[in-house]
Design an enzyme around this catalytic site. Structure first.
Site, PDB file in Angstrom:
ATOM      1  N   SER A 204       0.943  -1.051   0.075  1.00  0.00           N
ATOM      2  CA  SER A 204      -0.097   0.140  -0.043  1.00  0.00           C
ATOM      3  C   SER A 204       1.016   1.301  -0.303  1.00  0.00           C
ATOM      4  O   SER A 204       1.706   1.228   0.674  1.00  0.00           O
ATOM      5  CB  SER A 204      -0.994   0.105   1.194  1.00  0.00           C
ATOM      6  OG  SER A 204      -1.641   1.226   1.171  1.00  0.00           O
ATOM      7  N   CYS A 330      -8.366   0.929  12.509  1.00  0.00           N
ATOM      8  CA  CYS A 330      -9.474   0.639  11.831  1.00  0.00           C
ATOM      9  C   CYS A 330     -10.682   0.236  12.787  1.00  0.00           C
ATOM     10  O   CYS A 330     -11.933   0.313  12.256  1.00  0.00           O
ATOM     11  CB  CYS A 330      -9.188  -0.482  11.054  1.00  0.00           C
ATOM     12  SG  CYS A 330      -7.921  -0.420  10.034  1.00  0.00           S
TER      13      CYS A 330
END
Ligand SMILES: *Cc1c(COP(=O)(O)O)cnc(C)c1O
Length: 393
Positions: A204, A330
């Site tokens: 990422s 998250c």
């Protein structure tokens, strides 16, 4: 007030060189890489160069790099792509082996694949109290219908680095594909795909000082996977959709910088990390390090403060301009204890007293000294009002 960012596992600032590299692709070089005219050719050349850069950074071939919208998509593509290519869910059954401490992008994809009609069984390998997966457990879990092993390279919460070379060798010996999520480890550990038997690997951009919304999946030559996105023939038919050229150029620049700055970055981060860990433990009683002491990312210090509420500590640190996290970003909206810390065998109250500090390239010794300066007072205050501290300061 001075602000100190110690949450680099959540995301990083875009490097100024990355920004510069991207700028032309928002302006004069705005072409669609599929177009046949000169605008298109400029974009497609940039895309090719970016693909070569990312491939070189991993020791891979250009044809093995597929650009995606980030780590989450890469993880989904690897797991669902392998299962779908193997006919799983259409008569075939398939088995996946993963670990209990994976990122939600892997864990929730596995839960989805276990659901009705998707034809998958999943084995979640536990970890030791140090956060390590035992490769022997992975070998023992392999069945006749095991199609894929997915074990992350380095954990985003505790920074523990898994023995992926050993796990990959076990997978290969048993004719099972091996995927690893290297989103956190890339740029902070050596990754050379010529040396380690990995079939698929997720990256990422925004975790390595590149823009958000870009990533890549490495797929070793010859590995069959099915696309999740159908449309034009982009990314060799594996991922349809007009390429995010500016984002991909920025991601490639960030990957190049990560390789160029690897040695100085790692020594800088390790020094600051150890200063923070040792300094905190020396200054405050009842503090423990979560995760493996040495098989650990150079930028991760996950510390457990007994008799302290992590959330309260995070807010007190924020008031002082210091950004950290509890559990993982998250799941920060929920107060569910972190699945990673639970897997280490920690009790809920121990988990709630855990704080993740993740350091970055731009952090300085002065900043760490400031953190070490304010921490004891915050911990002392919180322990003074803690119902479970029993008067402990
Ligand atoms: C951040 C992260 C992801 C998700 O990547 P996005 O690009 O944010 O979708 C996946 N795995 C790990 C280990 C991560 O840290």
């Amino acid at each position: 007030m001075k602000r100190i960012y110690l949450d680099h596992a959540a995301t990083t600032a875009v490097d100024s060189e990355v920004m510069q590299a991207m700028a032309p692709y928002f302006a004069e070089a705005f072409g669609n890489a599929s177009s046949l005219h000169s605008f298109g050719k400029d974009a497609s050349r940039a895309l090719g160069a970016a693909r070569q850069t990312v491939a070189d950074a991993l020791g891979a071939g250009m044809g093995e790099i597929f650009f995606t919208s980030g780590g989450t998509e890469s993880d989904n593509l690897a797991l669902k792509g392998v299962m779908m290519a193997g006919g799983v869910g259409r008569g075939e059954r398939g088995h996946i082996i993963t670990s209990a401490i994976e990122h939600p992008a892997i864990l929730n994809t596995c839960r989805y694949l276990e659901g009705a009609g998707h034809g998958c069984d999943v084995t979640y390998i536990p970890v030791g109290s140090d956060g390590l997966v035992d490769p022997g457990d992975v070998a023992d879990a392999i069945r006749d219908d095991t199609k894929l092993i997915s074990i992350m390279h380095a954990n985003n919460e505790i920074g523990t680095i898994q023995p992926i070379a050993e796990i990959g060798a076990i997978a290969r010996k048993n004719g099972v594909l091996f995927h690893t999520d290297a989103v956190q480890s890339f740029g902070k550990t050596e990754i050379d795909l010529r040396k380690i038997p990995v079939d698929m690997l997720s990256l990422s951009s925004h975790k390595i000082y590149g823009p958000k919304g870009v990533g890549a999946l490495y797929v070793r030559d010859g590995v069959e996977i099915a696309p999740l996105m159908h449309g034009g023939g982009h990314e060799s038919g594996l991922r349809a959709g007009t390429e995010n050229v500016a984002g991909i150029v920025g991601f490639a620049k960030a990957a190049m910088l990560a390789i160029e700055r690897f040695a100085p970055d790692c020594s800088h981060l390790t020094k600051l990390r150890d200063m923070l860990i040792k300094g905190t433990i020396a200054a405050i009683d009842d503090v423990h390090l979560n995760g493996h002491p040495t098989e650990r990312l150079p930028n991760n210090a996950n510390l457990r403060f007994d008799f302290v509420e992590g959330e309260a500590m995070l807010l007190h640190l924020d008031v002082k301009g210091i950004a950290v996290s509890t559990g993982s970003a998250c799941s920060s909206a929920s107060s569910e204890p972190s699945h990673v810390l639970l897997a280490l065998g920690l009790a809920p109250e121990e988990i709630h007293g855990s704080i993740r500090f993740t350091l970055g390239r731009e952090n300085t010794e002065e900043e760490i000294l400031y953190v070490l300066d304010v921490l004891p007072e915050i911990v002392g205050k919180l322990r003074a009002i803690s119902p479970i501290a029993g008067g402990k300061r």
